[in-house]
Write a protein that holds these residues in place. Structure first.
Motif, short mmCIF file in Angstrom:
data_model
loop_
_atom_site.label_atom_id
_atom_site.label_comp_id
_atom_site.label_asym_id
_atom_site.label_seq_id
_atom_site.Cartn_x
_atom_site.Cartn_y
_atom_site.Cartn_z
N TYR A 172 0.83 -1.20 0.00
CA TYR A 172 0.00 0.00 0.00
C TYR A 172 0.87 1.25 0.00
O TYR A 172 1.96 1.27 0.58
N THR A 236 -8.20 -0.68 -2.34
CA THR A 236 -7.27 -0.09 -3.31
C THR A 236 -7.35 -0.85 -4.63
O THR A 236 -7.56 -2.07 -4.64
N GLU A 238 -5.14 -1.22 -8.27
CA GLU A 238 -3.86 -0.90 -8.90
C GLU A 238 -3.77 -1.54 -10.28
O GLU A 238 -4.29 -2.64 -10.51
N THR A 239 -3.11 -0.83 -11.18
CA THR A 239 -2.95 -1.32 -12.55
C THR A 239 -1.83 -0.55 -13.23
O THR A 239 -1.57 0.62 -12.88
N LEU A 250 2.89 1.91 -12.50
CA LEU A 250 1.85 1.50 -11.58
C LEU A 250 1.00 2.70 -11.19
O LEU A 250 1.53 3.76 -10.85
N MET A 252 -2.24 3.59 -8.52
CA MET A 252 -3.00 3.05 -7.40
C MET A 252 -3.98 4.10 -6.92
O MET A 252 -3.60 5.24 -6.63
N SER A 254 -6.63 4.56 -3.82
CA SER A 254 -6.88 3.90 -2.54
C SER A 254 -7.78 4.75 -1.65
O SER A 254 -7.78 5.99 -1.73
N SER A 320 2.48 11.12 -5.38
CA SER A 320 1.45 10.61 -4.49
C SER A 320 0.71 11.78 -3.86
O SER A 320 1.32 12.72 -3.35
#
Length: 463
Positions: A172, A236, A238-239, A250, A252, A254, A320
């Motif tokens: 995470y 979450t 993710e891909t 990546l 994500m 969440s 982020s």
């Protein structure tokens, strides 16, 4: 007599057969014991061990509201033992034992900037005790589903690894949650490299009813503050978001909900006893020192993006962003005092212990360029808003806990890679606090603190 002779002759004839059978059975038992022993050894050999070790020399230069001080030549060490085992085709175990030690076991930060160690007291000044940082089993339920149970991988997630020269350490994003928690996660993988996860964890759960009662309050059914447990519920998805030809990527998205944000009653009680309510008297509470107190709920939403070796250029980056909102506030002063809870946090004498209802946000970005395999140069920037509270913890790789900063952090570092197992990292961190680092999601207290850290670290990683 003739009959007895015949029977005796028959018994004498059978005795070699009986002896042979006994000998054969003994051999079978010995072979069975050997097989059991070999199977046990084969099972134990499935556990693979790895090692992380880092030690660093830090030089802190602090300007606290105009007062300057220097803390030079401060040492910090972290030791981590990693364990992995493929139990069967459908089960896998992962574990990590950790120990951190800072500056002769003295706490690193002052009361202006340290956070209450909700995760069993194992923060950067936690001493030489070894503790379980993660221990969980992945149960694979067919091709698309998995169940994870145990102490979840909730520390040093994406956002940590660039500066630490490591692969993805946790599931995470670090800006979503960076703490120890025990629970379970259900994972659904609809297609390759994409995953949807839904989970629940206990982050803080008190073990004591009163100061002298001993362990056991987690099983207690009566009311009281000591039943306050901190729960973390999260989801979450993710891909990858770039073509494979562009490098590894990546994305994500969440969401995490922290219910019953709880802290040890001793910390709250001690702090309240030092607060003046405006009339010249302090707030003396009779809370049991070992109980915990529920302060309220928090909701986090996070978007994390990262890319490695973009277009084969050696460029790595991450971004982020988190948005947080407190959704409830408890009257944790309890029945032992007649002090009313103000309608707004600003009405409090200090505002520092009222669970703040304001929304907040934080942004963390980083970039690292790899000049070949032996030299890497990186830069990171973090900004936390006035009311930001990061659900984060101090660690050996982040002694300033930058994700819990209400202000700005700039960090530049160079990695000198000796081989695939070890490297040196030279870094300079500039942290500017506009508001004191909170011990909980509390109302902001204005300050002007600048902390600079010039650090040289050696890191060994065997996996």
């Amino acid at each position: 007599m003739k009959t007895k002779g015949i029977l005796l002759a028959s018994m004498l004839a059978l005795s070699p057969i009986v002896a042979a059978e006994k000998s054969l059975q003994q051999q079978i038992d010995e072979l069975s014991d050997r097989v059991d022993y070999n199977e046990l050894q084969a099972t134990l050999n499935k556990v693979k061990f790895g090692l992380d070790f880092n030690t660093s020399m830090n030089n802190f230069f602090v300007n606290n509201n105009g007062n300057s001080s220097t803390q030079a030549n401060k040492w910090l060490m972290g030791l981590y033992l990693n364990m992995n085992a493929d139990i069967t085709k459908y089960a896998k175990f992962t574990g990590r034992l950790a120990m951190t030690k800072a500056f002769g076991d003295q706490s690193l930060m002052s009361s202006n900037s340290s956070m209450i160690p909700i995760d069993a007291g194992k923060y950067v000044g936690g001493g030489s005790a070894v503790y379980v940082e993660r221990a969980y089993v992945d149960l694979f339920l067919g091709n698309y589903w998995a169940l994870t149970v145990g102490r979840l991988p909730g520390t040093e997630g994406p956002g940590y690894n660039l500066r630490n020269g490591a692969a993805r350490m946790s599931t995470y994003p670090a800006l979503l949650a960076n703490a120890l928690g025990d629970g379970g996660v259900v994972t659904f993988k609809p297609y390759t490299n994409a995953a949807l996860r839904v989970g629940f964890a206990k982050v803080y759960q008190p073990l004591y009813e009163t100061e002298n009662s001993g362990a056991g309050s987690i099983f207690r059914e009566s009311g009281g503050y000591s039943q306050a447990d901190m729960n973390l519920m999260f989801a979450t998805f993710e891909t990858p978001f770039l073509p494979k030809s562009a490098g590894k990527s990546l994305a994500m998205l969440s969401y995490a909900y922290v219910s019953n944000y709880s802290l040890p009653g001793a910390n709250i009680s001690n702090a309240l006893n030092n607060i003046n309510d405006g009339s010249g008297s302090s707030l003396a509470l009779s809370l049991p020192r070992s109980d915990s107190i529920n302060l309220g709920d928090i909701a986090y939403t996070n978007l994390h993006l990262e890319s490695y070796n973009l277009l084969g250029s050696g460029l790595n980056w991450f971004a982020s962003f988190s948005w947080a909102n407190t959704t409830k506030r408890e009257n944790f002063f309890g029945p032992t005092t007649s002090l009313p809870i103000p309608d707004e946090p600003a009405a409090s004498p200090t505002g520092s212990l009222i669970f703040d209802l304001a929304s907040s946000y934080a942004l963390h970005v980083g970039v690292r360029y790899d000049f070949g395999s032996h030299f890497k140069l990186g830069y990171e920037y973090f900004h936390g808003s006035k009311n930001w509270y990061g659900f984060s913890r101090v660690s050996a790789n982040d002694p300033l806990n930058i994700r819990n900063t209400r202000g700005d952090v700039r960090d530049v570092y160079a990695i000198f890679q000796l081989d695939q197992f070890q490297f040196f990292r030279l870094s300079y961190t500039h942290l500017k606090r506009n508001y004191k680092t909170p011990d909980s999601p509390s109302a902001p207290v204005a300050t002007d603190i600048t902390t600079r850290n010039l650090s040289l670290a050696y890191i060994l990683r065997l996996r």
